[in-house]
Design an enzyme around this catalytic site. Structure first.
Site, PDB file in Angstrom:
ATOM      1  CB  SER A   1      44.866  35.117  44.731  1.00  0.00           C
ATOM      2  OG  SER A   1      46.267  34.985  44.576  1.00  0.00           O
TER       3      SER A   1
ATOM      4  CE1 TYR B   1      45.686  40.400  45.203  1.00  0.00           C
ATOM      5  CE2 TYR B   1      46.711  38.330  45.872  1.00  0.00           C
ATOM      6  CZ  TYR B   1      46.019  39.083  44.936  1.00  0.00           C
ATOM      7  OH  TYR B   1      45.657  38.516  43.732  1.00  0.00           O
TER       8      TYR B   1
END
Length: 277
Positions: free
Chosen positions: A156, A169
């Site tokens: 990401s 995350y």
């Protein structure tokens, strides 16, 4: 004309919907057969609906409509034994394995000092350890085939650009970059390429939900998708609020096909200029 992946087989996690389904369809369009993996039970701590059995069935339908073979099974990426069984079964039926897309992932949000242990651990178990388990279960089949291959891990932009409320995350998506680099070094002698992709905000069920809208627009009591897109658009230099799954599928197609046959150990970024914003 034969597709760019004619005769290849791809193992894809998180294949029931979103990016995973899109990858399965795009690779099938290029001639690949698919081993598709996802869960059907709600993942604890996740505030939006995770995939269901009917979602995976729809992936099967769409791949078969392209006249490609698909082995689809329910398995949690936190369960190494289950992943190994699916990989073994898929290779036994389809004859080989060439590509792994470690795509399965979740998204939850909390200020770091308020986050409970379950939320942290579930994120790490799915988004980081689940990637290792995916590779551990499936990659030995690529090695055994002796034909080389490719592994792409979905990371990401969060591993490169800092945002609040997603420490777990960010840690997981940063961790898979380190894993990718080691795998790229270890597997290069077998002509197996390993890379990560790093999309900015992407229009998928993991993002298009009320909790994420609220994260982007804490100033509003009940933000809509339009409100979310207004905020998301400001993150990117290019005039878009979010990528589409097709954008990441095309990047993956480059990395797993002969076009990227000497590309390994890289962080492939699709950020619409967000890092510069």
């Amino acid at each position: 004309m034969a597709g760019r992946l004619e005769g290849k087989v791809a193992f894809i996690t998180g294949a029931a919907r979103g990016q995973g389904r899109n990858h399965a369809i795009r690779l099938a369009q290029e001639g690949a057969d698919i081993i598709a993996v996802d869960v059907s039970d709600q993942v604890a701590t996740v505030p939006y609906d995770t995939a269901r059995a009917e979602d995976l069935a729809e992936t099967v339908r769409q791949v078969e409509a392209l006249d490609r073979r698909i082995v689809a099974r329910e398995a949690d990426v936190r369960d190494l034994a289950a992943l190994t069984a699916v990989a073994d079964e898929g290779v036994a039926e389809l004859g080989r394995l060439d590509i792994i897309l470690a795509n399965a992932g979740i998204n939850t949000m909390s200020p770091t000092l308020e986050m409970d242990e379950e939320m942290w651990q579930t994120m790490i178990d799915v988004n980081l350890t689940g990637v290792w388990k995916t590779v551990r279960a499936a990659a030995p089949h690529i090695v055994a085939g002796g034909n080389g291959g490719a592994i792409v891990i979905t990371s990401s932009l969060a591993s490169m650009k800092t945002n609040a409320n997603i420490a777990h995350y960010t840690a997981a998506k940063s961790g898979v970059v380190g894993l990718m680099r080691v795998l790229a070094k270890e597997l290069a002698p077998q002509s197996i390429r390993v890379n990560t992709i790093h999309p900015t905000t992407l229009a998928s069920p993991m993002i298009l939900n009320d909790p994420t809208y609220k994260l982007f627009r804490p100033d509003l009591e009940s933000p809509t998708r339009e409100d979310f897109e207004e905020a998301a658009r400001q993150m990117n230099l290019m005039p878009t609020a979010a990528l589409e799954p097709d954008d990441t599928s095309e990047a993956i197609l480059y990395l797993v096909s002969d076009s990227g046959r000497y590309v390994t150990g890289i962080e492939h970024v699709l950020d619409a200029g967000a890092r510069q914003g």
